[in-house]
Design an enzyme around this catalytic site. Structure first.
Site, PDB file in Angstrom:
ATOM      1  CG  ASN A 105      -2.257  -0.574   0.935  1.00  0.00           C
ATOM      2  OD1 ASN A 105      -2.671  -0.641  -0.219  1.00  0.00           O
ATOM      3  ND2 ASN A 105      -2.963  -0.979   1.972  1.00  0.00           N
ATOM      4  CB  SER A 131      -8.360  -4.129  -2.941  1.00  0.00           C
ATOM      5  OG  SER A 131      -9.366  -4.109  -1.947  1.00  0.00           O
ATOM      6  CE  LYS A 185      -5.810  -1.696  -1.959  1.00  0.00           C
ATOM      7  NZ  LYS A 185      -5.505  -1.259  -0.646  1.00  0.00           N
ATOM      8  CG  HIS A 188     -10.586   0.016  -3.175  1.00  0.00           C
ATOM      9  ND1 HIS A 188     -10.169  -0.342  -1.903  1.00  0.00           N
ATOM     10  CD2 HIS A 188     -11.493  -0.911  -3.536  1.00  0.00           C
ATOM     11  CE1 HIS A 188     -10.812  -1.436  -1.530  1.00  0.00           C
ATOM     12  NE2 HIS A 188     -11.612  -1.808  -2.497  1.00  0.00           N
ATOM     13  CG  ASN A 189      -7.681   1.356   0.688  1.00  0.00           C
ATOM     14  OD1 ASN A 189      -8.029   0.590  -0.200  1.00  0.00           O
ATOM     15  ND2 ASN A 189      -6.710   1.052   1.524  1.00  0.00           N
ATOM     16  CD  GLU A 192     -11.884  -0.660   2.751  1.00  0.00           C
ATOM     17  OE1 GLU A 192     -11.309  -1.017   1.706  1.00  0.00           O
ATOM     18  OE2 GLU A 192     -11.392  -0.837   3.881  1.00  0.00           O
TER      19      GLU A 192
HETATM   20  N1  LIG Z   1      -3.001  -6.999   5.312  1.00  0.00           N
HETATM   21  C1  LIG Z   1      -3.877  -6.633   4.400  1.00  0.00           C
HETATM   22  O1  LIG Z   1      -5.087  -6.944   4.449  1.00  0.00           O
HETATM   23  C2  LIG Z   1      -3.415  -5.816   3.211  1.00  0.00           C
HETATM   24  C3  LIG Z   1      -4.307  -5.551   2.176  1.00  0.00           C
HETATM   25  C4  LIG Z   1      -3.862  -4.866   1.061  1.00  0.00           C
HETATM   26  C5  LIG Z   1      -2.554  -4.427   1.009  1.00  0.00           C
HETATM   27  N2  LIG Z   1      -1.704  -4.675   2.046  1.00  0.00           N
HETATM   28  C6  LIG Z   1      -0.308  -4.216   1.930  1.00  0.00           C
HETATM   29  O2  LIG Z   1       0.489  -5.337   1.583  1.00  0.00           O
HETATM   30  C7  LIG Z   1       1.795  -5.189   2.137  1.00  0.00           C
HETATM   31  C8  LIG Z   1       2.119  -6.418   2.972  1.00  0.00           C
HETATM   32  O3  LIG Z   1       1.165  -6.524   3.999  1.00  0.00           O
HETATM   33  P1  LIG Z   1       1.246  -7.690   5.104  1.00  0.00           P
HETATM   34  O4  LIG Z   1       0.119  -7.423   6.039  1.00  0.00           O
HETATM   35  O5  LIG Z   1       1.341  -8.993   4.431  1.00  0.00           O
HETATM   36  O6  LIG Z   1       2.676  -7.465   5.787  1.00  0.00           O
HETATM   37  P2  LIG Z   1       3.222  -6.302   6.758  1.00  0.00           P
HETATM   38  O7  LIG Z   1       2.908  -6.662   8.157  1.00  0.00           O
HETATM   39  O8  LIG Z   1       2.775  -4.982   6.260  1.00  0.00           O
HETATM   40  O9  LIG Z   1       4.810  -6.411   6.535  1.00  0.00           O
HETATM   41  C9  LIG Z   1       5.534  -7.535   6.957  1.00  0.00           C
HETATM   42  C10 LIG Z   1       6.476  -7.988   5.870  1.00  0.00           C
HETATM   43  O10 LIG Z   1       7.402  -6.939   5.520  1.00  0.00           O
HETATM   44  C11 LIG Z   1       8.726  -7.449   5.676  1.00  0.00           C
HETATM   45  N3  LIG Z   1       9.650  -6.370   6.018  1.00  0.00           N
HETATM   46  C12 LIG Z   1       9.471  -5.409   6.947  1.00  0.00           C
HETATM   47  N4  LIG Z   1      10.539  -4.573   6.957  1.00  0.00           N
HETATM   48  C13 LIG Z   1      11.412  -5.024   6.026  1.00  0.00           C
HETATM   49  C14 LIG Z   1      12.660  -4.595   5.559  1.00  0.00           C
HETATM   50  N5  LIG Z   1      13.245  -3.492   6.058  1.00  0.00           N
HETATM   51  N6  LIG Z   1      13.265  -5.305   4.592  1.00  0.00           N
HETATM   52  C15 LIG Z   1      12.676  -6.394   4.065  1.00  0.00           C
HETATM   53  N7  LIG Z   1      11.481  -6.859   4.454  1.00  0.00           N
HETATM   54  C16 LIG Z   1      10.845  -6.178   5.428  1.00  0.00           C
HETATM   55  C17 LIG Z   1       8.608  -8.480   6.764  1.00  0.00           C
HETATM   56  O11 LIG Z   1       9.734  -9.317   6.774  1.00  0.00           O
HETATM   57  P3  LIG Z   1      10.112 -10.126   8.120  1.00  0.00           P
HETATM   58  O12 LIG Z   1       9.255 -11.356   8.103  1.00  0.00           O
HETATM   59  O13 LIG Z   1      11.554 -10.424   7.953  1.00  0.00           O
HETATM   60  O14 LIG Z   1       9.835  -9.226   9.284  1.00  0.00           O
HETATM   61  C18 LIG Z   1       7.326  -9.169   6.336  1.00  0.00           C
HETATM   62  O15 LIG Z   1       7.533 -10.032   5.245  1.00  0.00           O
HETATM   63  C19 LIG Z   1       1.766  -3.888   2.934  1.00  0.00           C
HETATM   64  O16 LIG Z   1       2.245  -2.848   2.127  1.00  0.00           O
HETATM   65  C20 LIG Z   1       0.301  -3.682   3.206  1.00  0.00           C
HETATM   66  O17 LIG Z   1      -0.027  -2.332   3.415  1.00  0.00           O
HETATM   67  C21 LIG Z   1      -2.104  -5.376   3.128  1.00  0.00           C
END
Ligand SMILES: NC(=O)c1ccc[n+]([C@@H]2O[C@H](COP(=O)([O-])OP(=O)(O)OC[C@H]3O[C@@H](n4cnc5c(N)ncnc54)[C@H](OP(=O)(O)O)[C@@H]3O)[C@@H](O)[C@H]2O)c1
Length: 479
Positions: A105, A131, A185, A188-189, A192
């Site tokens: 995001n 999304s 995106k 969209h949010n 929402e």
């Molecule tokens: N959750 C949702 O419903 C949702 C929906 C749409 C979009 N998104 C977006 O999708 C993305 C991922 O979301 P998420 O919820 O799966 O994960 P997250 O909690 O936002 O991020 C965790 C991930 O990021 C990695 N990370 C953090 N700092 C890092 C760094 N400095 N270098 C390399 N890797 C790093 C972590 O690795 P480690 O395991 O090593 O800590 C882990 O794989 C985000 O941008 C989020 O905003 C999320």
């Protein structure tokens, strides 16, 4: 595991990245996977390795080496600095023509900056909105990719295959260059946020004015979900309202603290809309509504202290009021979408994105949080007139609002008279009345600005800017 080169890679295997990688593998793509902490990579292979052809990589050089060219690498890490850190480590390992996708995001301004920097190195950078949360990532999200047409030529067949589909059509369209995907995106949010605020206001009004229980309200929302309002958010509203708290045995909604949190994309939308000069009052009221709910200090200072109206009961018929609120919700929702599409149009013009507005409605029909029946109506409206100045002047929308407007006005009036806050409903109605006004009091504002600051004004009957000599003889002169 696979010995042939992987077709695509995912780095960042928290909930979203892991599920996206599984979705790719389940759809027959050979996927290379990597995570900063190796434990997540190992867990993915151990638990889900049987779902398709995965190539685990311990580090980014190994990930890059496992890919066919041009390489396609999806970054799915925490948005912000982590994304830049991964890009910085990845770029020296890549060759001209490789494609880096940020599916997190990101703010679209960051995406524009990153796209520009990578383009100078001969790489494609694609900021892509995804999304649908973890469920969507696994089973088919709504995907909003930006970036160059060349990058989409390579990515399109993969992304459309893993996206949600509605009536056989993928919920994935190339949005436009550089930051266009992440902008859409973000919108969209924002929509929402507005949608949820309006649903919450409908719930609150029905509960406070009619005294309906959460279980009865669940039935109302279930019923609404079979009509024009049919959508994922209305469906899950019925589910939340019918939930019983396992501890107390009472309604679940009554034991949840009434302070709404936010991660920031709603706030971004409103900030950006302010810069674009586009009123997005539905989204703004939704963001402010959440802020007010979380402002514990002022709420506790005022609750039970500030007086409300003397008469806090409304003399309304139960079924008629439910129907009125349904109309108010639908009309306010149409306004929120009209405002959202207006913001996309304005950004598309400002950044030369050439976004196909009707196609954006198609992307959101499945997989995402705002998926709804009436998005088809938006697509049809832009099919009828691609240069539509506002969704509200399209015949379908005009009629839908006209049919419900008396009900909408009654609901806003009732909310004000009994003292139930309905900022979303009333801001939407004010926008509608402002938009349709033949003449606005902005004329008086221009007069005031000219008097105190010599800011000049334009006239209805002549071209040019003018100033009145307010402190002298009040003659008018061209500015
Ligand atoms: N959750 C949702 O419903 C949702 C929906 C749409 C979009 N998104 C977006 O999708 C993305 C991922 O979301 P998420 O919820 O799966 O994960 P997250 O909690 O936002 O991020 C965790 C991930 O990021 C990695 N990370 C953090 N700092 C890092 C760094 N400095 N270098 C390399 N890797 C790093 C972590 O690795 P480690 O395991 O090593 O800590 C882990 O794989 C985000 O941008 C989020 O905003 C999320």
């Amino acid at each position: 595991m696979s010995s042939a080169p992987a077709q695509i890679a995912v780095t960042g295997l928290a909930v979203m990245g892991r599920n996206l990688a599984r979705n790719l593998a389940r759809n027959g793509f050979r996927v290379a996977v990597h995570n900063r902490s190796k434990s997540r990579t190992d867990a993915l292979i151990e638990e889900f390795g049987h779902e398709g052809e995965f190539t685990p990589a311990d580090d980014l050089p190994a990930l890059v080496a496992s890919l066919e060219q041009p390489r396609k690498i999806i970054i799915m890490v925490k948005a912000g600095e982590p994304t830049d850190a991964v890009i910085d480590e990845l770029v020296p390992l890549l060759d001209e023509g490789d494609i880096v996708v940020d599916a997190g995001n990101a703010h679209f301004a960051d995406t524009r900056r990153r796209e520009n920097a990578l383009r100078e190195k001969g790489l494609h950078f694609v900021g892509s909105g995804v999304s649908g949360g973890e469920e969507g990532a696994l089973n088919g999200p709504s995907i909003m990719p930006g970036g160059s047409p060349e990058s989409y030529a390579a990515l399109g067949p993969i992304l459309t295959k893993i996206s949600a589909h509605v009536n056989g059509e993928p919920c994935c369209v190339h949005v436009g260059p550089d930051g266009a995907g992440h902008f859409v995106k973000m919108l969209h949010n924002g929509i929402e946020y507005a949608d949820m605020q309006l649903i919450a206001e409908a719930y609150d009004l029905l509960r406070q004015v009619l005294g309906l229980s959460p279980a009865e309200l669940a039935d109302v929302f279930r019923d609404w979900n079979s009509g024009d309002l049919e959508s994922f958010l209305i469906e899950i509203t019925a589910e939340v309202l019918s939930q019983v708290d396992p501890t107390t045995g009472g309604p679940f909604v009554d034991v949840v603290l009434d302070q709404a949190e936010q991660k920031g994309t709603g706030r971004w939308t409103v900030q950006v809309a302010l810069d674009l000069g586009i009123p997005v009052s539905g989204m703004a009221e939704a963001v402010f509504g959440r802020s007010l709910s979380g402002d514990v200090v002022r709420r506790s200072a005022a609750a039970g202290v500030l007086p409300g109206p003397a008469e806090a009961k409304a003399d309304v018929d139960r079924d008629a009021f439910i129907e009125d609120v349904r109309h108010a919700l639908y009309a306010s929702k149409l306004v929120a979408y009209a405002q959202g599409f207006d913001a996309i149009r304005a950004a598309s013009e400002q950044y030369d994105w050439d976004i196909d507005l009707g196609a954006m409605a198609t992307i959101w029909r499945g997989g995402c949080i705002i998926r709804a029946r009436f998005l088809d109506r938006i697509k049809e409206a832009y099919d009828r007139n691609p240069a539509l100045p506002s969704l509200l002047v399209d015949d379908y929308f005009k009629e839908a609002v006209a049919n419900g407007q008396e009900a909408w006005r009654r609901v806003v009036a009732t909310a004000a008279s009994v003292g139930v806050p309905a900022p979303g409903f009333s801001a939407a109605l004010s926008y509608y009345d402002g938009l349709r006004a033949e003449r606005l009091p902005a004329a008086l504002i221009q007069g005031l600005r000219d008097l105190f600051g010599a800011h000049t004004y334009r006239r209805v009957d002549r071209d040019g800017a003018f100033h009145l000599d307010w402190s002298g003889d009040r003659t008018e002169s061209p500015a």
